[in-house]
Design an enzyme around this catalytic site. Sequence first.
Site, mmCIF file in Angstrom:
data_model
loop_
_atom_site.group_PDB
_atom_site.id
_atom_site.type_symbol
_atom_site.label_atom_id
_atom_site.label_comp_id
_atom_site.label_asym_id
_atom_site.label_seq_id
_atom_site.Cartn_x
_atom_site.Cartn_y
_atom_site.Cartn_z
ATOM 1 N N CYS A 114 36.927 51.739 48.804
ATOM 2 C CA CYS A 114 37.290 52.926 49.568
ATOM 3 C C CYS A 114 37.093 54.175 48.750
ATOM 4 C CB CYS A 114 38.750 52.828 50.006
ATOM 5 S SG CYS A 114 39.332 54.284 50.883
ATOM 6 N N VAL A 257 21.772 48.377 62.429
ATOM 7 C CA VAL A 257 20.323 48.396 62.202
ATOM 8 C C VAL A 257 19.942 47.088 61.520
ATOM 9 C CG1 VAL A 257 18.382 49.664 61.221
ATOM 10 C CG2 VAL A 257 20.430 50.900 61.956
ATOM 11 N N GLY A 260 15.812 43.696 64.070
ATOM 12 C CA GLY A 260 14.872 44.356 64.962
ATOM 13 C C GLY A 260 15.496 45.254 66.010
ATOM 14 N N ARG A 261 16.770 45.593 65.867
ATOM 15 C CA ARG A 261 17.424 46.441 66.859
ATOM 16 C C ARG A 261 18.319 47.464 66.169
ATOM 17 N NH1 ARG A 261 22.828 44.880 67.597
ATOM 18 N NH2 ARG A 261 23.375 42.888 66.637
#
Length: 273
Positions: A114, A257, A260-261
């Site tokens: 964090c 991401v 392929g999408r």
Amino acid sequence: MTSPDPRTRPVAAVLYRGGEVSARRDLLAVEDPLEIRVATADDPEPRRLSMTMRTPGDDADLAAGFLYTEGIVRNREQIAGITCSEDHVRVDLAAGVRLPEAVPKRSFVMTSACGVCGRASLDNLRAQPPGPLTPGLPQLAATVVPGLPGALLRAQATFAATGGIHAAGLFDLRGELRLLREDVGRHNAVDKLVGALLLAGQLPASDAVLMVSARASFELVQKALMAQIPIFAAVGAPSSLAVELAVEADMTLLGFVREGRFTVYSGGIRITR
């Protein structure tokens, strides 16, 4: 197994697989503490500004990027020098540059998980970016986006050795990797990348895409905004606050991401078919 690379460390381990047990040596990504100290011309006695858990290497970039993304310095000319030791980095600010009054009131104790764990309240989370993003620019072809994760992964030498480290990569609009930084902390990886750009005089990065091997969190989107990177892409999911900040700043935010999408959460006008 030996490791001349300070970013990795061999350990003894036992592998269980298919009913078989075997002893082995594994390489792990190193996680060690680093203290960032800052001195001014008026007060040459360095002040501890931050303690973070990081992977050794590119420590000067990490310190410079941290100071920049937190809004403590605005350009490389405000940094007179950086001195690195094994467990700390000293940053000397240029003459006339002072630490903001708010700095002593903020707790910059960070873990590798964090980047803003020590902040007192949401009001203290936001740093003021140097300027607005250019609306609708640059344009990125949708066909370029699916190739970013693979290009990032292929360049991750420490991940290939350990399987346990994050990366931040800066890409041009053709999908070519311009710069890569790795760290056990995703926020450290981004700070290292931004710091390298700052010290090289390559900010703002207003014609680039930032790809991270993590989720899109608020602190990462803010660091990209401070560097004026208009397109942020993440392998993982965005948080609600990350999306809110991206919408507010007119940043293009892409999540999931992979395979392929990708999903567009903000600033879709920059993505062309």
